[in-house]
Enzyme design. Sequence first.
Site, PDB file in Angstrom:
ATOM      1  N   GLU A  59     -61.328  14.198 -68.168  1.00 11.96           N
ATOM      2  CA  GLU A  59     -61.831  13.208 -69.115  1.00 11.96           C
ATOM      3  C   GLU A  59     -62.479  12.081 -68.337  1.00 11.96           C
ATOM      4  OE1 GLU A  59     -59.129  12.577 -72.741  1.00 11.96           O
ATOM      5  OE2 GLU A  59     -57.746  12.824 -71.070  1.00 11.96           O
ATOM      6  N   HIS A  81     -50.961  20.647 -74.047  1.00  9.19           N
ATOM      7  CA  HIS A  81     -52.270  21.299 -74.145  1.00  9.19           C
ATOM      8  C   HIS A  81     -52.518  22.340 -73.038  1.00  9.19           C
ATOM      9  CE1 HIS A  81     -52.647  18.129 -76.956  1.00  9.19           C
ATOM     10  NE2 HIS A  81     -53.111  17.200 -76.154  1.00  9.19           N
ATOM     11  N   LYS A 101     -57.748  11.476 -66.006  1.00  2.00           N
ATOM     12  CA  LYS A 101     -58.620  10.518 -66.698  1.00  2.00           C
ATOM     13  C   LYS A 101     -59.535   9.846 -65.692  1.00  2.00           C
ATOM     14  CE  LYS A 101     -55.714   9.631 -70.677  1.00  2.00           C
ATOM     15  NZ  LYS A 101     -56.400  10.467 -71.658  1.00  2.00           N
TER      16      LYS A 101
HETATM   17  C1  BG6 Z   1     -54.282  13.758 -76.425  1.00  2.00           C
HETATM   18  C2  BG6 Z   1     -53.843  12.851 -75.302  1.00  2.00           C
HETATM   19  O1  BG6 Z   1     -53.233  14.605 -76.805  1.00  2.00           O
HETATM   20  O2  BG6 Z   1     -55.388  14.541 -76.001  1.00  2.00           O
HETATM   21  C3  BG6 Z   1     -54.994  11.962 -74.868  1.00  2.00           C
HETATM   22  O3  BG6 Z   1     -52.759  12.051 -75.736  1.00  2.00           O
HETATM   23  C4  BG6 Z   1     -56.204  12.795 -74.520  1.00  2.00           C
HETATM   24  O4  BG6 Z   1     -54.622  11.158 -73.754  1.00  2.00           O
HETATM   25  C5  BG6 Z   1     -56.525  13.770 -75.641  1.00  2.00           C
HETATM   26  O5  BG6 Z   1     -57.291  11.909 -74.304  1.00  2.00           O
HETATM   27  C6  BG6 Z   1     -57.612  14.736 -75.221  1.00  2.00           C
HETATM   28  O6  BG6 Z   1     -58.005  15.490 -76.328  1.00  2.00           O
HETATM   29  P1  BG6 Z   1     -59.464  16.119 -76.405  1.00  2.00           P
HETATM   30  O7  BG6 Z   1     -59.458  16.887 -77.681  1.00  2.00           O
HETATM   31  O8  BG6 Z   1     -60.429  14.962 -76.419  1.00  2.00           O
HETATM   32  O9  BG6 Z   1     -59.621  16.959 -75.182  1.00  2.00           O
END
Ligand code: BG6
Length: 496
Positions: A209, A233, A337
């Site tokens: 990210e 995830h 991040k």
């Molecule tokens: C969330 C986390 O579950 O997923 C966040 O708490 C993260 O920190 C986000 O930014 C990322 O999700 P995606 O769908 O943008 O990849």
Amino acid sequence: MNTDLLIVGGDGDLALRKLYPSLYFLELNNCMPDNTRIIGMARTGQTRDEFRAKIHTWLKKSIKDELYSEEKWLRFADKIWFGQGDATNPEALGAVKKDFFENDHHLVIYLAIPPMIFGKVCSSIDVCGLNRPTTRLVVEKPLGDSRESFIAINDELARTFSEDQIFRIDHYLGKESVQNLMALRFANDMFEPLWNSRYIDHIQITVTESVGVGNRWAFYDQTGATRDMVQNHLLQVLCLVAMEPPACLNAESVRAEKLKVLNALRLIPHEEVGELTVRGQYGRGFVDGADVPGYREEESDKYEIDPNSQTETFVAIKAEIENWRWSGVPVYLRTGKRLSKRHSEIVIQFKQSKHQIFEENHSKHKANQLIIQLQPDAGIALRLMHKVPGLDAGIPVEDGVLNFSFDEREKKVTHDAYSRLFFDVLRNDPTLFVSAAEVEAAWKWVDQIFAGWKATDMQVEEYQSGSLGPDGADELVSRDGAKWLNEDFELWCALD
Ligand code: BG6
């Protein structure tokens, strides 16, 4: 029979930013029956019209203009109601029940509230008679910060609801590209014979990210990348990549196969944690065209930033699955991040045969790679070798990419991950939701890593914002002779 939805915490950030826009997408796609009712419950007093106006403002902010239809909004707004009160209080919930649920509709209750009050709200639901055999309860992370705290939260839910009534959301499972993993593996027979340690050298799962922790510093500092992203995830994606073919696509079969993968993850011994994991924390840098502060320099007037925080905003882990199919195949997980860009992909690195017939001095023979890009754009690429055109002596070869981009198809997608999951919970299909046993097994593996970090006092390694993460992450894979696919981040754009 029709299903109504009660959102507890219905006026909160998650509900306004994520849940109502996703429900609107169901309306947009004509997936919500006309007599569905969506009741947002919150303590703050407001009229139904004020509540709908607020939802409308957030909707316009969070979706693309071309996905907004006034006609669909009006149909959606007709379904929205507001119930005032504190859901931990059975009387308040009873009043909402009286106003809205004295009928035979099925009920889905979404807890958009902190887990520490799950127990009180559940017992209040029970006392006021809203827990009917067909009632479903939706909850999502953070479900604890360890196996032990997860079990405590789950026990509170289980006092009122049975396991088949509880729908645990992992929004990654609602993503089109993540579901596509199952289609790729199980609807294309050609991959199955190759999908094992005989042909696969290693697997990489990367979720990067470019955003920092923003206004979530206080929450994030207690959480870190491993609990925030890996425990849920990344491990769910790993399960879909590594699981055995389920007997069918129902929840029971899919969850059982995912659980076997989680249970087969080798627990990392304390003495190996330094070699098999990397913890990073972002320092200052330059991202998306702007200078950005380091993690410990983020500004907030709401809470104090700990200048010595050891919370990891990046983690890389070499995971090993100890079963017949995968023994000896490292799975490298990486997330962080404030990295150079938002990008998620899975790389299946195939082995190269030991015997090469192409002359080494003028061939760039590489092993095949299957690259599954999850976001921002979805696509699949297969790196193959082909002859370099021309009159060179012999048959020199180089690699090229067979690219299958879902871009055009993705443009037609008019829903998000949460819409998909709402759609399923309203239809009572739990396949894309996570079982308690899976969450528990994932915590067990992650807890062991935290115990190792604590035992060895492993400090975070600083990386520059806008970079690809700490050097340690490259060393983690290069020790095995592997390399992250970093240099190919541009691959997809180049192929458009
Ligand atoms: C969330 C986390 O579950 O997923 C966040 O708490 C993260 O920190 C986000 O930014 C990322 O999700 P995606 O769908 O943008 O990849």
